[in-house]
Design a protein around this motif. Sequence first.
Motif, PDB file in Angstrom:
ATOM      1  N   SER A   1      31.909  70.433  58.573  1.00 56.69           N
ATOM      2  CA  SER A   1      32.541  69.132  58.718  1.00 56.69           C
ATOM      3  C   SER A   1      32.072  68.502  60.020  1.00 56.69           C
ATOM      4  N   THR A   2      32.074  67.190  60.039  1.00 56.75           N
ATOM      5  CA  THR A   2      31.519  66.509  61.210  1.00 56.75           C
ATOM      6  C   THR A   2      32.452  66.536  62.408  1.00 56.75           C
ATOM      7  N   ALA A   3      33.740  66.447  62.183  1.00 55.95           N
ATOM      8  CA  ALA A   3      34.694  66.429  63.298  1.00 55.95           C
ATOM      9  C   ALA A   3      36.064  66.833  62.798  1.00 55.95           C
ATOM     10  N   PRO A   4      36.886  67.436  63.660  1.00 54.62           N
ATOM     11  CA  PRO A   4      38.256  67.776  63.241  1.00 54.62           C
ATOM     12  C   PRO A   4      39.020  66.523  62.851  1.00 54.62           C
ATOM     13  N   PRO A   5      39.703  66.532  61.703  1.00 54.37           N
ATOM     14  CA  PRO A   5      40.489  65.357  61.320  1.00 54.37           C
ATOM     15  C   PRO A   5      41.648  65.138  62.272  1.00 54.37           C
ATOM     16  N   ALA A   6      42.167  63.922  62.259  1.00 56.00           N
ATOM     17  CA  ALA A   6      43.211  63.552  63.213  1.00 56.00           C
ATOM     18  C   ALA A   6      44.481  64.359  63.032  1.00 56.00           C
ATOM     19  N   ASP A   7      44.730  64.868  61.802  1.00 58.72           N
ATOM     20  CA  ASP A   7      45.987  65.572  61.564  1.00 58.72           C
ATOM     21  C   ASP A   7      45.888  67.065  61.845  1.00 58.72           C
ATOM     22  N   VAL A   8      44.740  67.537  62.377  1.00 54.48           N
ATOM     23  CA  VAL A   8      44.627  68.945  62.753  1.00 54.48           C
ATOM     24  C   VAL A   8      45.185  69.131  64.154  1.00 54.48           C
ATOM     25  N   PRO A   9      46.172  70.028  64.367  1.00 53.53           N
ATOM     26  CA  PRO A   9      46.727  70.208  65.696  1.00 53.53           C
ATOM     27  C   PRO A   9      45.642  70.646  66.679  1.00 53.53           C
ATOM     28  N   THR A  10      45.572  69.985  67.834  1.00 49.52           N
ATOM     29  CA  THR A  10      44.584  70.370  68.830  1.00 49.52           C
ATOM     30  C   THR A  10      45.208  70.615  70.194  1.00 49.52           C
ATOM     31  N   THR A  11      46.494  70.456  70.327  1.00 40.95           N
ATOM     32  CA  THR A  11      47.139  70.691  71.610  1.00 40.95           C
ATOM     33  C   THR A  11      48.395  71.508  71.406  1.00 40.95           C
ATOM     34  N   ALA A  12      48.963  71.921  72.520  1.00 42.62           N
ATOM     35  CA  ALA A  12      50.168  72.742  72.454  1.00 42.62           C
ATOM     36  C   ALA A  12      51.367  71.978  71.935  1.00 42.62           C
ATOM     37  N   SER A  13      51.264  70.634  71.788  1.00 41.49           N
ATOM     38  CA  SER A  13      52.393  69.874  71.258  1.00 41.49           C
ATOM     39  C   SER A  13      52.700  70.280  69.822  1.00 41.49           C
ATOM     40  N   ALA A  14      51.723  70.881  69.112  1.00 42.80           N
ATOM     41  CA  ALA A  14      51.924  71.318  67.740  1.00 42.80           C
ATOM     42  C   ALA A  14      52.239  72.807  67.662  1.00 42.80           C
ATOM     43  N   TYR A  15      52.389  73.453  68.792  1.00 41.72           N
ATOM     44  CA  TYR A  15      52.626  74.893  68.865  1.00 41.72           C
ATOM     45  C   TYR A  15      54.126  75.160  68.887  1.00 41.72           C
ATOM     46  N   ARG A  16      54.565  76.049  68.031  1.00 42.74           N
ATOM     47  CA  ARG A  16      55.987  76.387  68.016  1.00 42.74           C
ATOM     48  C   ARG A  16      56.277  77.428  69.094  1.00 42.74           C
TER      49      ARG A  16
ATOM     50  N   ALA B   1      19.530  81.089  72.543  1.00 45.44           N
ATOM     51  CA  ALA B   1      20.510  80.334  71.765  1.00 45.44           C
ATOM     52  C   ALA B   1      19.885  79.126  71.080  1.00 45.44           C
ATOM     53  N   ALA B   2      20.516  78.738  69.990  1.00 49.23           N
ATOM     54  CA  ALA B   2      20.228  77.466  69.327  1.00 49.23           C
ATOM     55  C   ALA B   2      21.496  76.627  69.447  1.00 49.23           C
ATOM     56  N   PRO B   3      21.745  76.081  70.633  1.00 45.68           N
ATOM     57  CA  PRO B   3      23.062  75.500  70.922  1.00 45.68           C
ATOM     58  C   PRO B   3      23.463  74.327  70.034  1.00 45.68           C
ATOM     59  N   ASP B   4      22.491  73.563  69.550  1.00 45.99           N
ATOM     60  CA  ASP B   4      22.854  72.414  68.724  1.00 45.99           C
ATOM     61  C   ASP B   4      23.216  72.800  67.289  1.00 45.99           C
ATOM     62  N   ARG B   5      23.171  74.096  66.983  1.00 43.58           N
ATOM     63  CA  ARG B   5      23.640  74.575  65.674  1.00 43.58           C
ATOM     64  C   ARG B   5      24.952  75.347  65.810  1.00 43.58           C
ATOM     65  N   SER B   6      25.633  75.135  66.913  1.00 46.77           N
ATOM     66  CA  SER B   6      26.900  75.831  67.155  1.00 46.77           C
ATOM     67  C   SER B   6      27.989  75.299  66.225  1.00 46.77           C
ATOM     68  N   GLY B   7      29.040  76.097  66.074  1.00 45.30           N
ATOM     69  CA  GLY B   7      30.141  75.689  65.215  1.00 45.30           C
ATOM     70  C   GLY B   7      31.491  76.049  65.798  1.00 45.30           C
ATOM     71  N   LEU B   8      32.462  75.221  65.522  1.00 46.95           N
ATOM     72  CA  LEU B   8      33.860  75.486  65.876  1.00 46.95           C
ATOM     73  C   LEU B   8      34.584  75.822  64.583  1.00 46.95           C
ATOM     74  N   TYR B   9      35.074  77.050  64.470  1.00 42.40           N
ATOM     75  CA  TYR B   9      35.730  77.516  63.249  1.00 42.40           C
ATOM     76  C   TYR B   9      37.239  77.503  63.443  1.00 42.40           C
ATOM     77  N   ARG B  10      37.932  76.862  62.504  1.00 43.19           N
ATOM     78  CA  ARG B  10      39.386  76.705  62.629  1.00 43.19           C
ATOM     79  C   ARG B  10      40.057  76.965  61.292  1.00 43.19           C
ATOM     80  N   LYS B  11      41.138  77.741  61.338  1.00 45.65           N
ATOM     81  CA  LYS B  11      41.924  77.997  60.135  1.00 45.65           C
ATOM     82  C   LYS B  11      42.670  76.725  59.733  1.00 45.65           C
ATOM     83  N   ASN B  12      42.603  76.412  58.445  1.00 48.71           N
ATOM     84  CA  ASN B  12      43.331  75.269  57.899  1.00 48.71           C
ATOM     85  C   ASN B  12      44.002  75.744  56.614  1.00 48.71           C
ATOM     86  N   GLY B  13      45.233  76.242  56.768  1.00 49.87           N
ATOM     87  CA  GLY B  13      45.900  76.872  55.635  1.00 49.87           C
ATOM     88  C   GLY B  13      45.218  78.185  55.308  1.00 49.87           C
ATOM     89  N   GLN B  14      44.762  78.337  54.065  1.00 48.33           N
ATOM     90  CA  GLN B  14      44.069  79.555  53.652  1.00 48.33           C
ATOM     91  C   GLN B  14      42.563  79.468  53.890  1.00 48.33           C
TER      92      GLN B  14
END
Length: 206
Positions: A27-42, A156-169
């Motif tokens: 995906s090109t960028a994290p969507p706006a509704d994906v929690p990215t700060t501690a404000s979404a942390y219980r 390294a091939a830095p421009d092929r890096s990825g950020l992996y994030r759990k989104n549900g399952q």
Amino acid sequence: MRVVIGLWAVCVSLLLAACASSSGAVSTAPPADVPTTASAYRIGVDDVVQVSVWRSPELSITAPVRPDGNITVPLVGDVTAAGRLPDEVAKEVQSKLATYVREPQVTVILTELRSHEYLSRVRVTGAVRTPVSIPYRQGMTVLDAVLAAGGVTEFAAPDRSGLYRKNGQDTVNYAVKLDRILNRGDLATNYAVAPGDVITVPERAL
């Protein structure tokens, strides 16, 4: 005959595209509704929270969440914090303080994440100098995490890096142009990280 072959080629192309989109395509960028700060942390037991009451420093506290899940706020008494969002705790404290303080304004901030330590870490792997697992901190970005890992290696091939994030399952891979971040100051993909994120820097093909 050419028409049939052309239609068959189009169908195959659409099928491959559908398969790619359902198998963890980048995906090109994290969507706006994906929690990215501690404000979404219980909040959890042992987390440290700061309760601030505007213009009433005597009512403000910084304290860890007790094993019973509560914190004690002046005038209010015990308030359940564990399992709730900071904003939810702030609203309850504010509501109860209204009996004693005129139009109270309350904020609750997580100052230390001590619970769920495994899930609340950010990991950097691959072609970095020191693969690390570091505690999540509010405001942390991809660049912060990579620098904590000592930066990338010469392989390294830095421009092929990825950020992996759990989104549900599912796990979503967001493309990170790390070379642009490190060497050009292009912060377009310097995403804010979230607890549990994994940043992977692949090696370049020899």
